[in-house]
Write a protein that holds these residues in place. Structure first.
Motif, PDB file in Angstrom:
ATOM      1  N   LYS A  87      -7.479  -2.032   4.594  1.00 32.05           N
ATOM      2  CA  LYS A  87      -8.305  -3.036   3.908  1.00 32.05           C
ATOM      3  C   LYS A  87      -9.385  -2.406   3.038  1.00 32.05           C
ATOM      4  CE  LYS A  87      -6.125  -6.280   6.142  1.00 32.05           C
ATOM      5  NZ  LYS A  87      -5.160  -7.177   5.464  1.00 32.05           N
ATOM      6  N   VAL A 116     -11.304  -0.668  -0.057  1.00 37.44           N
ATOM      7  CA  VAL A 116     -11.210  -0.858  -1.507  1.00 37.44           C
ATOM      8  C   VAL A 116     -12.047   0.217  -2.189  1.00 37.44           C
ATOM      9  CG1 VAL A 116     -10.767  -3.333  -1.364  1.00 37.44           C
ATOM     10  CG2 VAL A 116     -13.121  -2.503  -1.481  1.00 37.44           C
ATOM     11  N   ASP A 117     -11.723   0.463  -3.450  1.00 37.38           N
ATOM     12  CA  ASP A 117     -12.491   1.435  -4.218  1.00 37.38           C
ATOM     13  C   ASP A 117     -13.657   0.741  -4.921  1.00 37.38           C
ATOM     14  OD1 ASP A 117     -11.273   0.013  -6.211  1.00 37.38           O
ATOM     15  OD2 ASP A 117      -9.895   1.618  -6.813  1.00 37.38           O
ATOM     16  N   GLU A 118     -14.315   1.474  -5.813  1.00 39.65           N
ATOM     17  CA  GLU A 118     -15.486   0.921  -6.493  1.00 39.65           C
ATOM     18  C   GLU A 118     -15.145  -0.258  -7.390  1.00 39.65           C
ATOM     19  OE1 GLU A 118     -17.217   4.120  -8.577  1.00 39.65           O
ATOM     20  OE2 GLU A 118     -17.902   5.199  -6.775  1.00 39.65           O
ATOM     21  N   ALA A 119     -13.894  -0.254  -7.891  1.00 35.87           N
ATOM     22  CA  ALA A 119     -13.482  -1.362  -8.763  1.00 35.87           C
ATOM     23  C   ALA A 119     -12.983  -2.563  -7.982  1.00 35.87           C
ATOM     24  CB  ALA A 119     -12.395  -0.883  -9.725  1.00 35.87           C
ATOM     25  N   GLY A 120     -12.938  -2.449  -6.665  1.00 34.70           N
ATOM     26  CA  GLY A 120     -12.467  -3.557  -5.844  1.00 34.70           C
ATOM     27  C   GLY A 120     -10.973  -3.570  -5.623  1.00 34.70           C
ATOM     28  N   ASP A 121     -10.261  -2.522  -6.050  1.00 29.32           N
ATOM     29  CA  ASP A 121      -8.821  -2.452  -5.850  1.00 29.32           C
ATOM     30  C   ASP A 121      -8.503  -1.850  -4.484  1.00 29.32           C
ATOM     31  OD1 ASP A 121      -8.391  -3.426  -8.430  1.00 29.32           O
ATOM     32  OD2 ASP A 121      -8.530  -1.404  -9.292  1.00 29.32           O
ATOM     33  N   PRO A 122      -7.376  -2.251  -3.858  1.00 29.36           N
ATOM     34  CA  PRO A 122      -7.005  -1.687  -2.548  1.00 29.36           C
ATOM     35  C   PRO A 122      -6.872  -0.174  -2.631  1.00 29.36           C
ATOM     36  CG  PRO A 122      -5.673  -3.613  -3.054  1.00 29.36           C
ATOM     37  CD  PRO A 122      -6.426  -3.286  -4.308  1.00 29.36           C
ATOM     38  N   CYS A 123      -7.455   0.506  -1.673  1.00 29.33           N
ATOM     39  CA  CYS A 123      -7.420   1.971  -1.641  1.00 29.33           C
ATOM     40  C   CYS A 123      -7.456   2.430  -0.185  1.00 29.33           C
ATOM     41  CB  CYS A 123      -8.599   2.550  -2.424  1.00 29.33           C
ATOM     42  SG  CYS A 123      -8.650   4.353  -2.445  1.00 29.33           S
ATOM     43  N   TYR A 176       0.848  -1.192   0.000  1.00 28.05           N
ATOM     44  CA  TYR A 176       0.000   0.000   0.000  1.00 28.05           C
ATOM     45  C   TYR A 176       0.884   1.242   0.000  1.00 28.05           C
ATOM     46  CZ  TYR A 176      -3.048  -3.592   2.025  1.00 28.05           C
ATOM     47  OH  TYR A 176      -3.728  -4.755   2.272  1.00 28.05           O
TER      48      TYR A 176
END
Length: 825
Positions: A216, A218-225, A176
């Motif tokens: 933990k 995640v963004d709207e696309a499911g990627d770690p954010c 991250y």
């Protein structure tokens, strides 16, 4: 603007550009007399003609006009636009940043130690000393933390932008990137929650802004954010202030403590399940905190440690006490240290054993003490307040030599201005503090001894890492894990003929002789003054050291004792070089002079060259030792006749072509025709600090003010030449050099106090991949056989077979012109 108008009307129409990319004003027939070096962005589609090269060239980073040598091959200009085929790979870091405010030393899950140096996080094996690196930062690493399980680490950096990186210790891969746009100036402290979900960080703004990030998320696309879920301001003040930041042990962990300068201690309660935002504008929660109340006579809390069960917190104080906190109040006190010369000794570090029954403390007097817990009874004391030479002797593996007793300084140089008499000299720091302690989970095993011993690793303010344990007789034993410099290091000198050997000196007054092949210090000596530069004699018997106060010392390499000391300069000796014939030493000083010493007459002062308008930065002797080239901070190149003691102003007076690379051998000056293309854009002529040409003469390496070590094809004569850049140092790279044999490149940082060793992979050894593959295959087969039968004979047989096969392949290479058979084999 009349000047601009006249330039547009009278000059611009006559500016032309030839195939080389040189811009010049065509004011005569035939070959242009002057030109301005400028490489055009397009390639060289046209045929190159040496008649298009100007006879004299002015380039913006140098005030002196240069010229192409008479026998120069114009096709070399094409090599400048190509990437060097040789590469560097970071192999070893010497140095541990011992001046950090927060803890800088941790143990990983597999028993290795983790620390930072410059812009690199280093994972080092305790027994073998092997190192792995996390090198994804672009500036100084300012803080380090590790998860309780020892598998995940987080590092923060300074600069713009400043952010934190969370990474995997086993793979050294980034997981991250946190805090972009939130932290300012630097990341002062970090801590990972016990459940690995949250990261708390404190920035370097005037309010020490503190945020908690959900790793933990995640963004709207499911990627770690990673997202900030909570924030607060720790305390107003001048950064850096944080000395400790750690979550309370236990699952899931909702309490953490932060300590800053001025005995400010705050316990924070984080409620991850709380719904709603306390601050509608930012949409995040606000942390609630409780302030710890320290005794009135306490002014600082330099260190802290949680008990293993999280039942209490221990803090060290500036007056030598260890405070035991239950909640926000002090419930017990251990008097750990007393007075030294009337001043209280601070408790600078503390750590519990994995079992939690012992407490280790380190003091500003360099003493490591062991206490029973919770009784507070003193069990043992280890004296770490030893000199570098004494520590090296106890650790073994390096010859240590004490400094020559300081002589009474003279009151100045004869004929020097009064400012020289009153000049404040730099002093060697005398810091002894133990700043980091970790107690390893693994026990110490000694060869030939069936017993196992408890072992600790300590980090000192002098940048040393020491492995300490008690043997069966109760005697303290040492092992040096890391030893380098604890002052700014800028002096670097490769040995003239011993492969992999080099010397370094620094403002800490230490002279180290290293072996790049063995990755260790061979000899070390304490110097009487802070040092700036050094070089070896051609026969390898002497080392000349230039000091920061104008002195120059000559050391014999056998005992590292100072045999001669000269004082002819008022300020720092910034450049020092031994002539190839061994007769002369040229010492360029910060007072704009170059002093020549005659080695055949007991290293006596012979002559002084004057002419530069700023301090000397680099000097080079010609191959026959008759000429001397010098650079200064005013971007000037001057040439000198060493034998006749005069400045060479005209080309006709020079015995050799000064623009020919072969004149200077392994060139180190950063200005001249062969190195016109090493300068980065928008440079001011001082951004490249060092240069060295390889033994083969086709590659040069540079060190600059941007923390980069670069490889160029040599000669490098076109602007915007292609290069390979390598990062590891965080600030100015003061010096860089190839070692003898070109097996390694060594670089020295400035404020990061590190020496870095890079493995140099030359493109000339085309069989390297084949050698490695054959050797690994043969040795692996030997290991397979060894599982069935005896170990020793099979391994030896496999290694000998690998060596024999590699030799056969090399012989085949010499006897054939084609490469297809080699590739097939």
């Amino acid at each position: 603007d009349t000047s601009l108008l006249s330039e547009m009307v009278f000059v611009q129409p006559y500016i032309e550009r030839n195939a080389f990319g040189f811009e010049y004003t065509q004011n005569c027939w035939g070959r242009p007399r002057e030109g301005y070096m400028k490489l055009r962005s397009a390639g060289f589609e046209e045929a190159l003609d040496e008649d298009d090269v100007p006879a004299r060239i002015n380039y913006g980073y140098c005030e002196t006009t240069v010229s192409p040598p008479a026998d120069w091959d114009v096709n070399d200009i094409k090599r400048c636009t190509e990437l060097p085929k040789s590469t560097l790979q970071l192999e070893r870091v010497y140095g541990c940043l011992g001046k950090t405010i927060c803890p800088n030393l941790y143990e990983t899950h597999d028993g290795k130690v983790l620390f930072t140096a410059a812009a690199v996080a280093v994972i080092q094996h305790v027994e073998s000393g092997a190192q792995l690196f996390y090198n994804n930062h672009t500036d100084d690493i300012t803080c380090l933390t590790i998860h309780y399980a020892g598998k995940i680490a987080a590092t923060g950096q300074m600069g713009k932008p400043c952010y934190a990186l969370v990474w995997d210790i086993d793979t050294q891969e980034t997981m991250y990137r946190v805090g972009d746009g939130y932290f300012e100036r630097m990341v002062e402290a970090l801590a990972i929650s016990p459940n690995e979900q949250y990261l708390v960080g404190v920035g370097g703004d005037n309010n020490q802004s503190m945020g908690i990030f959900d790793l933990k998320a995640v963004d709207e696309a499911g990627d770690p954010c990673p997202t900030m879920v909570c924030e607060n301001q720790f305390a107003p003040g001048v950064p850096p202030m944080m000395t400790f930041l750690e979550w309370k042990p236990g699952m899931p962990g909702v309490t953490f403590v932060g300590i800053a300068k001025g005995k400010l201690l705050r316990f924070f309660d984080f409620e991850p399940e709380k719904e709603g935002a306390d601050d509608p504008e930012s949409g995040v929660q606000m942390l609630t905190d409780r302030k710890g109340i320290a005794p009135r006579d306490v002014r600082e809390l330099p260190c802290a440690a949680w008990a293993m069960d999280g039942s209490c917190l221990l803090t060290g104080t500036n007056n030598g006490d260890v405070l035991i906190w239950t909640g926000v109040t002090v419930t017990a006190t251990i008097k750990a240290y007393g007075l030294q010369r009337g001043n209280p000794i601070s408790v600078t570090s503390a750590a519990f054993t994995p079992e939690g029954d012992k407490l280790y403390t380190g003091g500003s007097d360099g003493k490591l003490k062991v206490w029973s817990y919770p009784d507070g009874e003193l069990l043992d004391t280890h004296n770490m307040a030893l000199s570098r030479g004494e520590l090296a002797s106890k650790c073994g593996g390096a010859e240590a030599h004490k400094a020559k007793p300081k002589q009474k300084k003279d009151k100045g140089i004869p004929g020097a201005p009064k400012a020289a008499v009153n000049k404040v000299e730099k002093k060697i720091p005398a810091n002894k503090s133990i700043v980091n302690i970790i107690v390893l989970d693994t026990k110490k095993k000694v060869k030939g001894d069936p017993n196992e011993y408890e072992q600790v690793v300590i980090g000192t303010e002098r940048g040393m890492l020491l492995n300490v344990w008690d043997d069966s007789n109760g005697d303290t034993q040492f092992k040096s894990l890391m030893a380098s410099h604890y002052g700014e290091v800028s002096g670097l000198g490769p040995h003239p003929f011993m492969k992999g050997v080099f010397a370094t000196v620094g403002e800490d007054g230490i002279l180290n002789i290293w072996s790049a092949l063995e990755k260790r210090i061979m000899k070390t000596a304490e110097l009487p003054h802070p040092a700036r530069n050094c070089c070896w004699s051609p026969d390898g018997k002497w080392i000349a050291v230039g000091y920061c106060d104008g002195y120059m010392g000559i050391y014999d390499t056998t005992y590292l004792r100072e045999r001669v000391e000269n004082h002819n300069a008022r300020e720092d000796i910034d450049a020092i070089k031994w002539s190839p014939n061994g007769r002369w030493i040229a010492a360029g000083s910060h007072d704009n002079y170059i002093d020549i010493y005659d080695c055949t007459k007991g290293f006596k002062f012979a002559h002084r060259f004057k002419g530069h308008t700023s301090f000397i930065t680099h000097v080079d002797f010609s191959a026959d030792s008759r000429m001397l080239m010098s650079n200064c901070a005013a971007s000037e190149i001057l040439y000198w006749d060493v034998v006749n003691k005069r400045q060479l102003r005209a080309r006709a007076d020079m015995p050799h072509d000064p623009n020919d690379p072969k004149t200077w051998g392994r060139m180190t000056c950063v200005m001249g025709f062969p190195v016109m293309g090493i300068w980065p854009d928008f440079s001011d002529g001082t951004d490249v600090n060092a240069l060295h040409v390889s033994q083969t003469g086709d590659i040069c390496v540079t060190a600059d003010d941007f923390g980069e070590v670069k490889l160029f094809n040599f000669p490098c004569v076109t602007e915007d030449s292609s290069f390979r850049a390598y990062r590891g140092h965080s600030s100015f790279v003061n010096n860089v050099s190839f070692v003898c044999g070109d097996s390694h490149v060594v670089s020295c940082g400035s404020a990061d106090l590190t020496v870095m060793q890079w493995r140099y992979d030359s493109d000339r050894d085309a069989l390297s991949p084949i050698k490695n593959a054959v050797a690994k295959l043969t040795v692996s087969n030997a290991f397979k056989k060894a599982k069935e039968g005896g170990w020793g004979a099979s391994i030896k047989e496999g290694v000998m077979a690998a060596a024999k096969h590699v030799e056969e392949v090399e012989t085949k290479q010499r006897n054939t012109r084609g490469s297809m058979e080699l590739v097939n084999e």
